[in-house]
Design a protein around this motif. Structure first.
Motif, PDB file in Angstrom:
ATOM      1  N   LYS A  94      28.072  28.345  22.662  1.00  0.00           N
ATOM      2  CA  LYS A  94      28.784  27.755  21.790  1.00  0.00           C
ATOM      3  C   LYS A  94      28.687  27.557  20.580  1.00  0.00           C
ATOM      4  O   LYS A  94      28.796  27.410  18.998  1.00  0.00           O
ATOM      5  CB  LYS A  94      29.445  26.735  21.968  1.00  0.00           C
ATOM      6  CG  LYS A  94      30.861  27.117  23.096  1.00  0.00           C
ATOM      7  CD  LYS A  94      31.313  25.348  24.380  1.00  0.00           C
ATOM      8  CE  LYS A  94      32.286  26.134  24.614  1.00  0.00           C
ATOM      9  NZ  LYS A  94      32.916  24.430  25.138  1.00  0.00           N
ATOM     10  N   LYS A 130      27.966  30.140  17.828  1.00  0.00           N
ATOM     11  CA  LYS A 130      29.439  31.144  17.443  1.00  0.00           C
ATOM     12  C   LYS A 130      29.892  32.827  18.609  1.00  0.00           C
ATOM     13  O   LYS A 130      29.858  33.689  17.575  1.00  0.00           O
ATOM     14  CB  LYS A 130      30.230  30.617  16.219  1.00  0.00           C
ATOM     15  CG  LYS A 130      30.094  29.178  15.991  1.00  0.00           C
ATOM     16  CD  LYS A 130      30.652  29.168  14.635  1.00  0.00           C
ATOM     17  CE  LYS A 130      30.569  28.251  13.861  1.00  0.00           C
ATOM     18  NZ  LYS A 130      30.849  27.285  12.932  1.00  0.00           N
ATOM     19  N   ASP A 186      32.865  18.130  13.011  1.00  0.00           N
ATOM     20  CA  ASP A 186      33.537  18.818  14.178  1.00  0.00           C
ATOM     21  C   ASP A 186      33.883  18.200  15.619  1.00  0.00           C
ATOM     22  O   ASP A 186      35.385  17.873  16.251  1.00  0.00           O
ATOM     23  CB  ASP A 186      32.404  19.378  14.772  1.00  0.00           C
ATOM     24  CG  ASP A 186      31.998  21.150  14.441  1.00  0.00           C
ATOM     25  OD1 ASP A 186      32.749  21.394  13.198  1.00  0.00           O
ATOM     26  OD2 ASP A 186      31.268  21.713  13.932  1.00  0.00           O
ATOM     27  N   THR A 226      40.536  18.806  16.670  1.00  0.00           N
ATOM     28  CA  THR A 226      40.792  19.364  18.245  1.00  0.00           C
ATOM     29  C   THR A 226      40.074  21.193  18.274  1.00  0.00           C
ATOM     30  O   THR A 226      39.177  20.498  19.814  1.00  0.00           O
ATOM     31  CB  THR A 226      42.392  19.496  18.078  1.00  0.00           C
ATOM     32  OG1 THR A 226      42.709  18.550  18.160  1.00  0.00           O
ATOM     33  CG2 THR A 226      42.329  19.479  20.031  1.00  0.00           C
ATOM     34  N   ARG A 227      39.639  21.799  17.380  1.00  0.00           N
ATOM     35  CA  ARG A 227      39.487  23.060  17.888  1.00  0.00           C
ATOM     36  C   ARG A 227      37.249  22.940  18.089  1.00  0.00           C
ATOM     37  O   ARG A 227      37.158  23.693  18.745  1.00  0.00           O
ATOM     38  CB  ARG A 227      39.220  23.719  17.021  1.00  0.00           C
ATOM     39  CG  ARG A 227      38.905  24.975  16.498  1.00  0.00           C
ATOM     40  CD  ARG A 227      39.634  26.338  15.320  1.00  0.00           C
ATOM     41  NE  ARG A 227      38.933  25.120  14.233  1.00  0.00           N
ATOM     42  CZ  ARG A 227      37.760  26.177  14.177  1.00  0.00           C
ATOM     43  NH1 ARG A 227      37.256  26.946  14.392  1.00  0.00           N
ATOM     44  NH2 ARG A 227      37.456  25.302  12.861  1.00  0.00           N
ATOM     45  N   THR A 228      36.934  22.193  17.294  1.00  0.00           N
ATOM     46  CA  THR A 228      35.639  22.016  17.713  1.00  0.00           C
ATOM     47  C   THR A 228      34.967  20.584  18.323  1.00  0.00           C
ATOM     48  O   THR A 228      33.449  20.659  18.157  1.00  0.00           O
ATOM     49  CB  THR A 228      35.100  22.157  15.953  1.00  0.00           C
ATOM     50  OG1 THR A 228      35.698  21.142  15.178  1.00  0.00           O
ATOM     51  CG2 THR A 228      35.672  22.954  15.827  1.00  0.00           C
ATOM     52  N   LEU A 257      45.090  26.992  10.773  1.00  0.00           N
ATOM     53  CA  LEU A 257      44.673  25.688  11.381  1.00  0.00           C
ATOM     54  C   LEU A 257      44.575  24.642  10.574  1.00  0.00           C
ATOM     55  O   LEU A 257      43.990  23.539  10.562  1.00  0.00           O
ATOM     56  CB  LEU A 257      43.048  26.568  11.917  1.00  0.00           C
ATOM     57  CG  LEU A 257      42.593  27.529  13.133  1.00  0.00           C
ATOM     58  CD1 LEU A 257      41.407  27.534  13.012  1.00  0.00           C
ATOM     59  CD2 LEU A 257      43.255  26.891  14.210  1.00  0.00           C
ATOM     60  N   ASP A 275      44.879  20.888  11.531  1.00  0.00           N
ATOM     61  CA  ASP A 275      43.322  20.599  12.625  1.00  0.00           C
ATOM     62  C   ASP A 275      42.403  20.618  10.809  1.00  0.00           C
ATOM     63  O   ASP A 275      41.205  19.650  11.087  1.00  0.00           O
ATOM     64  CB  ASP A 275      43.322  21.598  13.767  1.00  0.00           C
ATOM     65  CG  ASP A 275      41.592  21.315  14.592  1.00  0.00           C
ATOM     66  OD1 ASP A 275      42.217  19.889  14.350  1.00  0.00           O
ATOM     67  OD2 ASP A 275      41.040  21.582  15.115  1.00  0.00           O
ATOM     68  N   TYR A 276      41.836  21.303  10.395  1.00  0.00           N
ATOM     69  CA  TYR A 276      41.100  20.723   8.875  1.00  0.00           C
ATOM     70  C   TYR A 276      41.183  20.005   8.463  1.00  0.00           C
ATOM     71  O   TYR A 276      40.273  19.413   7.994  1.00  0.00           O
ATOM     72  CB  TYR A 276      41.516  22.397   8.223  1.00  0.00           C
ATOM     73  CG  TYR A 276      41.014  23.929   8.902  1.00  0.00           C
ATOM     74  CD1 TYR A 276      39.532  23.558   9.661  1.00  0.00           C
ATOM     75  CD2 TYR A 276      41.162  24.871   8.297  1.00  0.00           C
ATOM     76  CE1 TYR A 276      38.958  24.890   9.971  1.00  0.00           C
ATOM     77  CE2 TYR A 276      40.455  26.307   8.974  1.00  0.00           C
ATOM     78  CZ  TYR A 276      39.116  26.068   9.285  1.00  0.00           C
ATOM     79  OH  TYR A 276      38.659  27.607  10.154  1.00  0.00           O
ATOM     80  N   ARG A 295      49.822  33.685  11.686  1.00  0.00           N
ATOM     81  CA  ARG A 295      49.157  34.325  13.327  1.00  0.00           C
ATOM     82  C   ARG A 295      49.068  35.905  13.068  1.00  0.00           C
ATOM     83  O   ARG A 295      48.075  36.230  13.705  1.00  0.00           O
ATOM     84  CB  ARG A 295      49.735  33.715  13.665  1.00  0.00           C
ATOM     85  CG  ARG A 295      48.910  33.194  15.742  1.00  0.00           C
ATOM     86  CD  ARG A 295      48.939  32.438  16.943  1.00  0.00           C
ATOM     87  NE  ARG A 295      48.988  31.375  16.158  1.00  0.00           N
ATOM     88  CZ  ARG A 295      49.755  30.651  16.310  1.00  0.00           C
ATOM     89  NH1 ARG A 295      50.655  30.575  16.160  1.00  0.00           N
ATOM     90  NH2 ARG A 295      48.824  29.377  16.065  1.00  0.00           N
TER      91      ARG A 295
END
Length: 289
Positions: free
Chosen positions: A9, A12, A68, A72-74, A187, A190-191, A264
């Motif tokens: 992780k 990446k 981060d 949510t994503r990170t 995203l 989230d960003y 997407r």
């Protein structure tokens, strides 16, 4: 076992794999120009490229640890989750950076220099700019387009940045804008939690979609440069044109609908576009020989 999962992780892994794939294909293209494939150097490029990219991503995550944690994503990455300390991540990133630079520098000095330049620009210019201005995408597109250039020059004992190298760089440079803006569109919510301003206008609106479409349109003639300058034939020209037109249609659909679903589709289209075009460029070189 959990350490290795966290390391994957931290670096990446999927992003790093794509970067190394791009560089490795460009190395083989350079080898066709050079007339000889040094498979030992190809392996050095893959390992060194993976370490260098992993180091850049590690530095990025150290700098963005608190941000981060907000997304949510990170949030489950090793640093924001607390499973790894900044010190541990820094040591790992430095070791990867040093060893990766050594491996790539052993191929030739230009390869090593470009690799260090990519780390510095990505981690210490692009990363802090993400909260300040959408111009960060333009800055990030430079280190993002360096892997094929690095891979190409790595194929030569006496490296040169020639027309083929610039074409490889140019295709990946222009491709990154619709690719990254599609991701940013998907995203965006989230960003925004971390204060990142990555869409052209900072919003999911028509102007952002139009700008994305314009860059995708520019990619059509850029992708045909290998054929235009005679480095590729009808294979790469035909496949690049078809892929570019499909990519352009996906971008047009985003401009028409302004929906996350369309963004997407454009994002997934971008994942396929680059490796297909690069592989066809290599295939055409081999066929022409």
């Amino acid at each position: 076992m959990s350490f290795w999962k966290d390391l994957i992780k931290l670096v990446k892994f999927r992003l790093t794999f794509l970067v190394v794939f791009s560089a490795s294909i460009s190395f083989l293209i350079g080898s066709q120009v050079n007339g000889f494939v040094n498979w030992v150097n190809w392996a050095k490029l893959i390992v060194g490229g993976f370490l260098i990219t992993g180091a850049a991503n590690g530095f990025n995550e150290i700098i963005e640890k608190d941000l981060d944690r907000l997304m949510t994503r990170t949030a489950d990455r090793p640093l924001p989750s607390g499973r790894m300390t900044n010190g541990q991540a820094l040591v790992l990133s430095l070791l990867m950076g040093i060893f990766g630079t050594y491996l790539l520098g052993s191929l030739n000095l230009l390869t090593g220099f470009l690799s260090v330049f990519a780390i510095i620009l990505y981690a210490f210019a692009y990363t802090p700019l993400k909260q300040k201005s959408p111009i960060s995408v333009f800055v990030g597109a430079i280190p993002g387009a360096l892997p094929p250039l690095i891979g190409y020059v790595a194929a030569f004992v006496h490296p040169k940045i020639d027309q083929v190298a610039l074409i490889l760089f140019g295709i990946q440079f222009i491709w990154q804008f619709p690719h990254f803006w599609a991701i940013a569109w998907v995203l965006d919510d989230d960003y925004k939690l971390a204060g990142f301003r990555l869409l052209p206008t900072g919003k999911r609106n028509l102007i952002s979609a139009v700008i994305t479409f314009i860059f995708t349109l520019v990619l059509v003639p850029v992708s045909l440069l290998p054929t235009f300058y005679g480095y590729g034939g009808y294979y790469v020209g035909g496949v690049s044109l078809v892929c570019s037109l499909i990519f352009l249609y996906q971008s047009f659909m985003l401009m028409r609908t302004l929906e996350i679903k369309s963004a997407r589709q454009l994002m997934f289209g971008s994942f396929l576009y680059l490796p297909v075009v690069q592989l066809m460029f290599l295939f055409d070189f081999i066929v022409k020989k």
